[in-house]
Every structure is written in structure tokens, then in C-alpha cells.
Design an enzyme around this catalytic site. Structure first.
Site, PDB file in Angstrom:
ATOM      1  N   ARG A  15      28.793  23.292 -11.122  1.00 15.05           N
ATOM      2  CA  ARG A  15      28.470  22.020 -11.400  1.00 15.05           C
ATOM      3  C   ARG A  15      28.091  22.097 -13.050  1.00 15.05           C
ATOM      4  O   ARG A  15      27.905  20.902 -13.443  1.00 15.05           O
ATOM      5  CB  ARG A  15      27.030  21.636 -10.859  1.00 15.05           C
ATOM      6  CG  ARG A  15      27.157  21.082  -9.262  1.00 15.05           C
ATOM      7  CD  ARG A  15      26.056  21.289  -8.575  1.00 15.05           C
ATOM      8  NE  ARG A  15      25.655  22.659  -8.220  1.00 15.05           N
ATOM      9  CZ  ARG A  15      24.560  23.030  -7.393  1.00 15.05           C
ATOM     10  NH1 ARG A  15      23.906  22.145  -6.881  1.00 15.05           N
ATOM     11  NH2 ARG A  15      24.444  24.169  -7.323  1.00 15.05           N
TER      12      ARG A  15
ATOM     13  N   ARG B 244      30.247  32.106  -9.336  1.00 18.72           N
ATOM     14  CA  ARG B 244      29.916  30.586  -9.217  1.00 18.72           C
ATOM     15  C   ARG B 244      30.714  30.065 -10.558  1.00 18.72           C
ATOM     16  O   ARG B 244      30.137  29.015 -11.081  1.00 18.72           O
ATOM     17  CB  ARG B 244      28.483  30.003  -9.323  1.00 18.72           C
ATOM     18  CG  ARG B 244      27.753  30.225  -7.923  1.00 18.72           C
ATOM     19  CD  ARG B 244      28.237  29.212  -7.116  1.00 18.72           C
ATOM     20  NE  ARG B 244      27.608  29.468  -5.848  1.00 18.72           N
ATOM     21  CZ  ARG B 244      26.398  29.035  -5.323  1.00 18.72           C
ATOM     22  NH1 ARG B 244      25.590  28.336  -5.848  1.00 18.72           N
ATOM     23  NH2 ARG B 244      26.107  29.495  -4.123  1.00 18.72           N
TER      24      ARG B 244
ATOM     25  N   ARG C 184      34.549  17.133  -7.542  1.00 15.72           N
ATOM     26  CA  ARG C 184      33.503  17.257  -6.383  1.00 15.72           C
ATOM     27  C   ARG C 184      33.386  15.727  -5.806  1.00 15.72           C
ATOM     28  O   ARG C 184      33.026  15.259  -4.604  1.00 15.72           O
ATOM     29  CB  ARG C 184      32.101  17.622  -6.766  1.00 15.72           C
ATOM     30  CG  ARG C 184      31.089  17.799  -6.235  1.00 15.72           C
ATOM     31  CD  ARG C 184      31.054  18.793  -5.009  1.00 15.72           C
ATOM     32  NE  ARG C 184      29.568  18.958  -4.624  1.00 15.72           N
ATOM     33  CZ  ARG C 184      29.088  18.088  -3.639  1.00 15.72           C
ATOM     34  NH1 ARG C 184      29.424  16.897  -3.389  1.00 15.72           N
ATOM     35  NH2 ARG C 184      27.684  18.299  -3.376  1.00 15.72           N
TER      36      ARG C 184
ATOM     37  N   TYR D  60      20.624  32.771   7.365  1.00 17.70           N
ATOM     38  CA  TYR D  60      20.743  31.214   7.424  1.00 17.70           C
ATOM     39  C   TYR D  60      21.059  30.807   8.949  1.00 17.70           C
ATOM     40  O   TYR D  60      20.270  29.739   9.215  1.00 17.70           O
ATOM     41  CB  TYR D  60      21.957  30.752   6.890  1.00 17.70           C
ATOM     42  CG  TYR D  60      21.884  30.888   5.181  1.00 17.70           C
ATOM     43  CD1 TYR D  60      21.350  29.870   4.652  1.00 17.70           C
ATOM     44  CD2 TYR D  60      22.545  32.106   4.602  1.00 17.70           C
ATOM     45  CE1 TYR D  60      21.224  30.043   2.925  1.00 17.70           C
ATOM     46  CE2 TYR D  60      22.365  32.146   3.194  1.00 17.70           C
ATOM     47  CZ  TYR D  60      21.629  31.023   2.481  1.00 17.70           C
ATOM     48  OH  TYR D  60      21.289  31.153   1.113  1.00 17.70           O
TER      49      TYR D  60
ATOM     50  N   ASP E 274      32.737  28.694   0.655  1.00 18.47           N
ATOM     51  CA  ASP E 274      31.355  28.955   0.803  1.00 18.47           C
ATOM     52  C   ASP E 274      31.190  30.173   1.764  1.00 18.47           C
ATOM     53  O   ASP E 274      32.009  30.072   3.000  1.00 18.47           O
ATOM     54  CB  ASP E 274      30.472  27.829   1.182  1.00 18.47           C
ATOM     55  CG  ASP E 274      29.176  28.246   0.912  1.00 18.47           C
ATOM     56  OD1 ASP E 274      28.695  28.060  -0.496  1.00 18.47           O
ATOM     57  OD2 ASP E 274      28.258  28.744   1.616  1.00 18.47           O
TER      58      ASP E 274
HETATM   59  O1  CP3 Z   1      32.934  29.859  -7.859  1.00 22.13           O
HETATM   60  C1  CP3 Z   1      32.529  30.607  -7.045  1.00 22.13           C
HETATM   61  O2  CP3 Z   1      31.727  31.543  -6.994  1.00 22.13           O
HETATM   62  C2  CP3 Z   1      33.589  30.348  -5.576  1.00 22.13           C
HETATM   63  C3  CP3 Z   1      32.856  29.765  -4.664  1.00 22.13           C
HETATM   64  C4  CP3 Z   1      31.418  30.326  -3.917  1.00 22.13           C
HETATM   65  C5  CP3 Z   1      30.356  29.156  -3.682  1.00 22.13           C
HETATM   66  N1  CP3 Z   1      29.450  29.766  -2.886  1.00 22.13           N
HETATM   67  C6  CP3 Z   1      30.695  27.611  -4.179  1.00 22.13           C
HETATM   68  C7  CP3 Z   1      29.263  26.961  -3.900  1.00 22.13           C
HETATM   69  C8  CP3 Z   1      30.923  31.601  -3.506  1.00 22.13           C
HETATM   70  C9  CP3 Z   1      31.449  32.792  -3.694  1.00 22.13           C
HETATM   71  C10 CP3 Z   1      29.807  31.011  -2.942  1.00 22.13           C
HETATM   72  C11 CP3 Z   1      28.912  32.171  -1.892  1.00 22.13           C
HETATM   73  C12 CP3 Z   1      27.636  31.800  -1.758  1.00 22.13           C
HETATM   74  N2  CP3 Z   1      27.293  30.469  -1.024  1.00 22.13           N
HETATM   75  C13 CP3 Z   1      26.284  32.542  -1.527  1.00 22.13           C
HETATM   76  C14 CP3 Z   1      26.478  33.956  -1.903  1.00 22.13           C
HETATM   77  C15 CP3 Z   1      26.312  34.225  -3.492  1.00 22.13           C
HETATM   78  C16 CP3 Z   1      25.105  33.857  -4.049  1.00 22.13           C
HETATM   79  O3  CP3 Z   1      24.654  32.926  -4.688  1.00 22.13           O
HETATM   80  O4  CP3 Z   1      24.019  34.498  -3.643  1.00 22.13           O
HETATM   81  C17 CP3 Z   1      25.438  31.913  -0.857  1.00 22.13           C
HETATM   82  C18 CP3 Z   1      24.153  32.618  -0.402  1.00 22.13           C
HETATM   83  C19 CP3 Z   1      25.967  30.604  -0.636  1.00 22.13           C
HETATM   84  C20 CP3 Z   1      25.283  29.625   0.219  1.00 22.13           C
HETATM   85  C21 CP3 Z   1      24.958  28.440  -0.756  1.00 22.13           C
HETATM   86  N3  CP3 Z   1      26.016  27.535  -0.976  1.00 22.13           N
HETATM   87  C22 CP3 Z   1      23.888  28.060  -0.857  1.00 22.13           C
HETATM   88  C23 CP3 Z   1      22.610  28.654  -0.773  1.00 22.13           C
HETATM   89  C24 CP3 Z   1      24.105  26.695  -1.703  1.00 22.13           C
HETATM   90  C25 CP3 Z   1      23.097  25.708  -2.208  1.00 22.13           C
HETATM   91  C26 CP3 Z   1      22.518  26.103  -3.500  1.00 22.13           C
HETATM   92  C27 CP3 Z   1      23.119  25.635  -4.528  1.00 22.13           C
HETATM   93  O5  CP3 Z   1      23.646  26.251  -5.667  1.00 22.13           O
HETATM   94  O6  CP3 Z   1      23.358  24.258  -4.576  1.00 22.13           O
HETATM   95  C28 CP3 Z   1      25.431  26.333  -1.666  1.00 22.13           C
HETATM   96  C29 CP3 Z   1      26.270  25.509  -2.180  1.00 22.13           C
HETATM   97  C30 CP3 Z   1      27.569  25.853  -3.127  1.00 22.13           C
HETATM   98  N4  CP3 Z   1      28.268  26.833  -3.087  1.00 22.13           N
HETATM   99  C31 CP3 Z   1      27.638  24.910  -4.511  1.00 22.13           C
HETATM  100  C32 CP3 Z   1      29.107  25.960  -4.960  1.00 22.13           C
HETATM  101  C33 CP3 Z   1      29.738  25.426  -6.252  1.00 22.13           C
HETATM  102  C34 CP3 Z   1      27.121  23.945  -5.253  1.00 22.13           C
HETATM  103  C35 CP3 Z   1      27.317  22.845  -4.352  1.00 22.13           C
HETATM  104  C36 CP3 Z   1      27.685  21.673  -4.920  1.00 22.13           C
HETATM  105  O7  CP3 Z   1      28.807  21.524  -5.486  1.00 22.13           O
HETATM  106  O8  CP3 Z   1      26.768  20.833  -4.788  1.00 22.13           O
END
Ligand code: CP3
Length: 343
Positions: free
Chosen positions: A26, A22, A35, A149, A72
């Protein structure tokens, strides 16, 4: 060859390479700005220009040794025809898949590429724009984590809904896992053919399964994905992240086709150094909570991690994703610290 690729291929490196899960997120003001311009989170993922921009932000600011494609893990479900939304402050919300008719409805693998085309475009753009010594990591969610999910319609602590489903509806569950396995193979091959240098598979909820279930529904499908893809692309390294599987990490470390094992922050580092590092390159373990703490506390923890892992090459990373409250100056401190290490 770049430092990161050398390390994941098991070659000698002079210091651990570093990147963060990540790393585009944010905690960065430039991410929050882009964003906002994109609209929704999904709009950002499907806008290859803006997705390229946010992928590059942490590379430009901190000089990480690898970039990870901005996308994602849930996009593939969207591409299969499941309605996926990201609700502000709550996370993902999906239309749950519960029976054979629902599974049938999402079984058309042929159409995923049309929806995922912008992701492949992002990979191509990144390959042009990234510095030559910064490889690009493509990724996918593991079938079990995607299934949690899909079956529950949202994230759930302990993944109990999906776990009950796998016990009570094993036939449908296996169909779901097989479908997600096949779709993921297709998706990752396209990422590789668009230019991804390394692939990471996230099984974030693997720790919700018991030991027998982990082998059957986490390890086996991941092994199938990696071995099928390696038949076509034998030189692409795979990083596998079976989060929170405890001592079952040992079973993962016995798999020839995995190149790197990403380790969470719950495992004992001495145990990792003793049981896992002799067999596999590892990545991770720094608890992301230290990025929210004082410089002194962070520094102490960095010394512990680098001291415990120093006998073998490893990739410096977190045990899980960076949180929105991480301090930017702490991220900078970690990168500078790791760049000063010697192996
Ligand atoms: O920088 C990176 O790592 C690359 C992009 C990336 C994102 N999600 C962006 C993201 C990657 C590799 C993921 C993987 C992901 N997504 C996983 C596996 C890794 C982990 O964290 O366990 C999972 C379970 C998800 C599903 C997911 N996406 C959830 C549960 C959420 C909401 C929780 C949260 O942190 O808000 C997301 C949203 C998400 N994916 C964000 C980002 C940057 C935040 C969204 C935003 O900008 O509002």
C-alpha cells in the site's frame, strides 16, 4: 547466475543483493490503483494477471534484485476449505477450527490445487515477464503461524489462544500441524514446478512460543517441509524466517537444509555477526520504521547495518514487512545505497 541466487547459495558476491518484505504494497500508489481495480484483496491474490502486475511494480520502480510472488500465507487455509476474509483496516478473519470434526472437514489435501491454480499461473507469468537477472521467490506460512490464524480465527498479539490450545488439546493441535505441514509441502512443490527459484517460509508468530515449543512446533515442521521438498528439488534454496525467536536463532542456524536465515530487527546485530553469520547467510534486520523517517536518520541506520554485517555475504532486507506509511523516496534511497556497497 543472478546476484541474488549467488548470494543465497553461499557464493561470493560483489555487493549484498536487496529486496524488501511486502515490497508490493500500500505504500505504492500503483499498488493502490491495481488493488482498487481488483476488488477485494483476495480477488487480487487470485487474479493472476493483476497479481503479476503488482509483483512487477516494485521491480520496475526501484530495481530490486529479487521479486516475491504476490499472494498471501492464508490462501492455503482458504484452499483447504476454511472461510477466509480480509476486513478493510482490520486484517484477516477466518472461521476458527476448534475440534476433530472441524479438522476432518479441512483434511482433504487433494483439492487444494484447484483453488490455488491461479497462484501457479501467476508464477508462470512472472517467469516470462521478469528480467532474467531477477529471480522469483515463492513462499508459504509456517505451520505454527498458519495454526495461530486457524485456531483463533484472526491475528492475536502473543497468539495466546493458539498457545493455550496446543497445551490443552495437544492431540488435535498435532493433527493440525501435521495437516498444515503436508499441505504446505504440496503447495510449495507446485510453486517450484511452476518456476519459483527460491522459497521463503514465514513463521511470523514463532516468537510467541517458549523455547521448547519453538523447537517442537516451529523448527521441526519447517525442517520437515524443507527436507521433504529438497528430496525432490535439491537445488532450490530456502529462506527461513522464525520471527522474534531470540537466541533460538542459533538452533535454526545449525540446520543444514536451511540456506538463509531471515533475521528480525529485535536481535542484536553484533550477536548475529558473531553467532549466526559464520554458519548461515542472513537476510534482513533493517527496522522498517526508518523508512518513515528523515533521509539523515535512515542513512545513519544504513551505515550501521552495512558496517555490522560486512564480514560475510548477506541479503539486504527489512526485519519485517514494509508499512503503508513508508516513504517511496526512502525506499529508492536504500536501493541506491545498497547498490553502491562493496563486499
Ligand atoms: O510483497 C510481498 O511481500 C508479497 C506478498 C505478501 C503479502 N503477505 C501481501 C499482503 C506476503 C509474502 C505476505 C505474507 C504474510 N501474510 C504474512 C507473513 C509475513 C508477515 O508480515 O509477518 C502474514 C502474517 C500474512 C497475513 C496477513 N495478510 C495479514 C495479517 C494481513 C493484514 C495486515 C495488513 O498489513 O493489512 C494481510 C494482508 C496483506 N497481505 C496485504 C498485502 C500487500 C495488505 C492488504 C491490502 O492491500 O489491503
Amino acid at each position: 547466475m543472478s546476484l541474488f541466487l549467488k548470494c543465497v547459495k553461499g557464493l561470493h558476491v560483489e555487493r549484498p543483493p536487496i529486496w524488501f518484505m511486502r515490497q508490493a504494497g500500500r505504500y505504492l500508489s500503483e499498488y493502490r490503483n491495481t488493488r482498487k481495480r481488483a476488488g477485494s484483496f483476495l480477488d487480487l491474490c487470485y487474479n493472476s494477471e493483476l497479481a503479476t502486475e503488482v509483483t512487477l511494480q516494485p521491480i520496475n520502480r526501484f530495481g530490486f534484485d529479487a521479486a516475491i510472488l504476490f499472494a498471501d500465507i492464508l490462501l492455503i487455509l482458504d484452499a483447504l476449505g476454511v472461510k477466509v476474509q480480509f476486513i478493510e483496516g482490520k486484517g484477516p478473519l477466518l472461521e476458527p477450527v476448534k475440534n476433530k470434526a472441524d479438522i476432518e472437514r479441512i483434511s482433504n489435501l487433494g483439492k487444494i490445487h484447484e483453488k490455488l491454480f491461479p497462484v501457479y499461473e501467476t508464477v508462470k507469468k512472472l517467469k516470462k515477464e521478469l528480467p532474467k537477472d531477477v529471480p522469483l521467490i515463492g513462499f508459504a506460512g509456517a505451520p505454527w503461524t498458519l495454526a495461530t490464524y486457524l485456531i483463533n480465527g484472526k491475528g492475536e498479539q502473543g497468539s495466546l489462544t493458539a498457545k493455550k490450545f496446543l497445551i490443552e488439546n495437544s492431540e488435535e493441535f498435532e493433527e493440525i500441524i501435521n495437516l498444515l505441514t503436508d499441505a504446505t509441502i504440496e503447495y510449495l512443490i507446485m510453486q517450484i514446478e511452476s518456476g519459483a527459484d527460491v522459497i521463503k517460509i514465514f513463521d511470523s508468530w514463532a516468537g510467541a512460543l517458549n523455547a521448547d515449543m519453538v523447537l517442537r512446533y516451529s523448527l521441526n515442521p519447517i525442517k520437515k517441509i524443507v527436507s521433504e521438498i529438497k528430496k525432490k528439488h535439491p537445488d532450490i534454496p530456502f529462506i527461513v524466517f522464525p520471527r522474534s525467536v531470540n537466541t533460538i536463532y542459533r538452533n535454526f542456524s545449525n540446520e543444514e537444509c536451511f540456506d538463509v536465515l531471515a533475521v528480525d530487527q529485535y536481535l542484536d546485530r553484533k550477536w548475529i555477526a558473531d553467532k549466526i553469520q559464520p554458519k548461515k547467510i542472513i537476510q534482513g534486520n533493517l527496522d522498517p520504521i526508518f523508512l518513515t523517517q528523515s533521509e539523515e536518520l535512515l542513512f545513519q541506520e544504513l551505515e550501521r547495518v552495512s558496517d555490522d554485517f560486512k564480514t560475510y555475504p548477506y541479503v539486504f532486507n527489512l526485519g519485517h514487512g514494509i508499512t503503508p506509511d513508508a516513504k517511496v523516496e526512502n525506499v529508492e534511497l536504500v536501493v541506491n545505497y545498497v547498490k553502491g556497497l562493496k563486499l
